[in-house]
Design a protein around this motif. Sequence first.
Motif, PDB file in Angstrom:
ATOM      1  N   ILE A 215       0.868  -1.180   0.000  1.00  0.00           N
ATOM      2  CA  ILE A 215       0.000   0.000   0.000  1.00  0.00           C
ATOM      3  C   ILE A 215       0.906   1.232   0.000  1.00  0.00           C
ATOM      4  CG2 ILE A 215      -1.625   1.405   1.311  1.00  0.00           C
ATOM      5  CD1 ILE A 215      -3.008  -1.084   2.224  1.00  0.00           C
ATOM      6  N   TYR A 216       0.658   2.097  -0.957  1.00  0.00           N
ATOM      7  CA  TYR A 216       1.423   3.337  -1.108  1.00  0.00           C
ATOM      8  C   TYR A 216       0.646   4.459  -0.434  1.00  0.00           C
ATOM      9  CZ  TYR A 216       3.866   7.098  -3.684  1.00  0.00           C
ATOM     10  OH  TYR A 216       4.598   8.199  -4.049  1.00  0.00           O
ATOM     11  N   ILE A 217       1.317   5.204   0.450  1.00  0.00           N
ATOM     12  CA  ILE A 217       0.676   6.347   1.098  1.00  0.00           C
ATOM     13  C   ILE A 217       1.546   7.577   0.868  1.00  0.00           C
ATOM     14  CG2 ILE A 217       1.654   5.797   3.365  1.00  0.00           C
ATOM     15  CD1 ILE A 217      -1.004   6.965   4.535  1.00  0.00           C
ATOM     16  N   ALA A 218       1.005   8.528   0.089  1.00  0.00           N
ATOM     17  CA  ALA A 218       1.742   9.746  -0.238  1.00  0.00           C
ATOM     18  C   ALA A 218       0.773  10.776  -0.792  1.00  0.00           C
ATOM     19  CB  ALA A 218       2.840   9.458  -1.252  1.00  0.00           C
ATOM     20  N   GLU A 219       1.027  12.028  -0.471  1.00  0.00           N
ATOM     21  CA  GLU A 219       0.167  13.104  -0.959  1.00  0.00           C
ATOM     22  C   GLU A 219       0.085  13.145  -2.471  1.00  0.00           C
ATOM     23  OE1 GLU A 219       0.857  17.044   0.453  1.00  0.00           O
ATOM     24  OE2 GLU A 219       0.734  16.429   2.537  1.00  0.00           O
ATOM     25  N   ASP A 220       1.163  12.776  -3.127  1.00  0.00           N
ATOM     26  CA  ASP A 220       1.201  12.871  -4.584  1.00  0.00           C
ATOM     27  C   ASP A 220       0.788  11.581  -5.284  1.00  0.00           C
ATOM     28  OD1 ASP A 220       3.377  11.343  -3.914  1.00  0.00           O
ATOM     29  OD2 ASP A 220       4.764  12.384  -5.234  1.00  0.00           O
ATOM     30  N   CYS A 221       0.089  10.702  -4.569  1.00  0.00           N
ATOM     31  CA  CYS A 221      -0.284   9.442  -5.201  1.00  0.00           C
ATOM     32  C   CYS A 221      -1.225   9.705  -6.378  1.00  0.00           C
ATOM     33  CB  CYS A 221      -0.917   8.489  -4.197  1.00  0.00           C
ATOM     34  SG  CYS A 221      -2.611   8.858  -3.748  1.00  0.00           S
ATOM     35  N   ASP A 222      -1.018   8.957  -7.433  1.00  0.00           N
ATOM     36  CA  ASP A 222      -1.842   9.038  -8.633  1.00  0.00           C
ATOM     37  C   ASP A 222      -2.226   7.611  -8.969  1.00  0.00           C
ATOM     38  OD1 ASP A 222      -2.958   9.179 -11.132  1.00  0.00           O
ATOM     39  OD2 ASP A 222      -1.397  10.455 -11.976  1.00  0.00           O
ATOM     40  N   LYS A 223      -3.470   7.281  -8.756  1.00  0.00           N
ATOM     41  CA  LYS A 223      -3.912   5.894  -8.893  1.00  0.00           C
ATOM     42  C   LYS A 223      -3.656   5.310 -10.282  1.00  0.00           C
ATOM     43  CE  LYS A 223      -7.138   6.149  -5.169  1.00  0.00           C
ATOM     44  NZ  LYS A 223      -7.024   5.138  -4.193  1.00  0.00           N
ATOM     45  N   GLU A 224      -3.515   6.139 -11.313  1.00  0.00           N
ATOM     46  CA  GLU A 224      -3.275   5.618 -12.652  1.00  0.00           C
ATOM     47  C   GLU A 224      -1.828   5.186 -12.859  1.00  0.00           C
ATOM     48  OE1 GLU A 224      -4.699   8.459 -15.485  1.00  0.00           O
ATOM     49  OE2 GLU A 224      -6.690   8.496 -14.592  1.00  0.00           O
ATOM     50  N   THR A 225      -0.900   5.762 -12.127  1.00  0.00           N
ATOM     51  CA  THR A 225       0.508   5.436 -12.331  1.00  0.00           C
ATOM     52  C   THR A 225       1.096   4.585 -11.215  1.00  0.00           C
ATOM     53  OG1 THR A 225       1.237   7.468 -11.258  1.00  0.00           O
ATOM     54  CG2 THR A 225       0.935   7.544 -13.649  1.00  0.00           C
ATOM     55  N   VAL A 226       0.391   4.389 -10.134  1.00  0.00           N
ATOM     56  CA  VAL A 226       0.891   3.597  -9.009  1.00  0.00           C
ATOM     57  C   VAL A 226       0.427   2.155  -9.199  1.00  0.00           C
ATOM     58  CG1 VAL A 226       0.801   3.286  -6.518  1.00  0.00           C
ATOM     59  CG2 VAL A 226       0.901   5.579  -7.478  1.00  0.00           C
ATOM     60  N   PRO A 227       1.357   1.198  -9.163  1.00  0.00           N
ATOM     61  CA  PRO A 227       1.013  -0.195  -9.454  1.00  0.00           C
ATOM     62  C   PRO A 227       0.394  -0.978  -8.290  1.00  0.00           C
ATOM     63  CG  PRO A 227       3.343  -0.007  -9.048  1.00  0.00           C
ATOM     64  CD  PRO A 227       2.791   1.393  -8.992  1.00  0.00           C
ATOM     65  N   CYS A 228      -0.013  -0.291  -7.236  1.00  0.00           N
ATOM     66  CA  CYS A 228      -0.639  -0.967  -6.102  1.00  0.00           C
ATOM     67  C   CYS A 228      -1.690  -0.030  -5.506  1.00  0.00           C
ATOM     68  CB  CYS A 228       0.404  -1.339  -5.056  1.00  0.00           C
ATOM     69  SG  CYS A 228       1.283   0.055  -4.323  1.00  0.00           S
ATOM     70  N   GLN A 229      -2.398  -0.515  -4.491  1.00  0.00           N
ATOM     71  CA  GLN A 229      -3.351   0.367  -3.804  1.00  0.00           C
ATOM     72  C   GLN A 229      -2.621   1.585  -3.294  1.00  0.00           C
ATOM     73  OE1 GLN A 229      -5.333  -2.061  -0.750  1.00  0.00           O
ATOM     74  NE2 GLN A 229      -7.172  -0.988  -1.357  1.00  0.00           N
TER      75      GLN A 229
END
Length: 144
Positions: free
Chosen positions: A109-123
């Motif tokens: 699970i990725y937790i970051a303000e700049d998360c972009d669900k289209e480019t992140v390969p996990c939740q």
Amino acid sequence: MIETFVFSSESIFLREEDQANVQQLLDYLKSRKQQIGIVFYDQAMMNHVLLEHHLADYLDFSINGEDAEVISPGLVDFLKVELSHRKVTFISNSLEQLAEAEALGFKPIYIAEDCDKETVPCQSFRDFNQLHLGVIESRFEKLM
């Protein structure tokens, strides 16, 4: 078998604006009898984070990591049984670390303000409030 949530480092807890949401998430996980752990790299910072934000009571275990870029072999050994059942979630703000975690059998699970669900390969979640809601939603979906 209970599920285990591992936070990748003490630095993930440092933002003051996250503290109320961090504690709500940890309260929720504890109320559901989930195991909570953390990998720490800086003992002084870890002690500061745990004491200042009263997080020590939430943790079931902590592992001393040697290299922040690599998943601690001690963590993998400690959670060998849980990993074989795919019952360990690894939460990090490092995509490289999450890729390694996934290869080792963790659910990343990725937790970051700049998360972009289209480019992140996990939740991924923007903050602890979103992560908390995501955990509740996944529990609800399992019941359906």
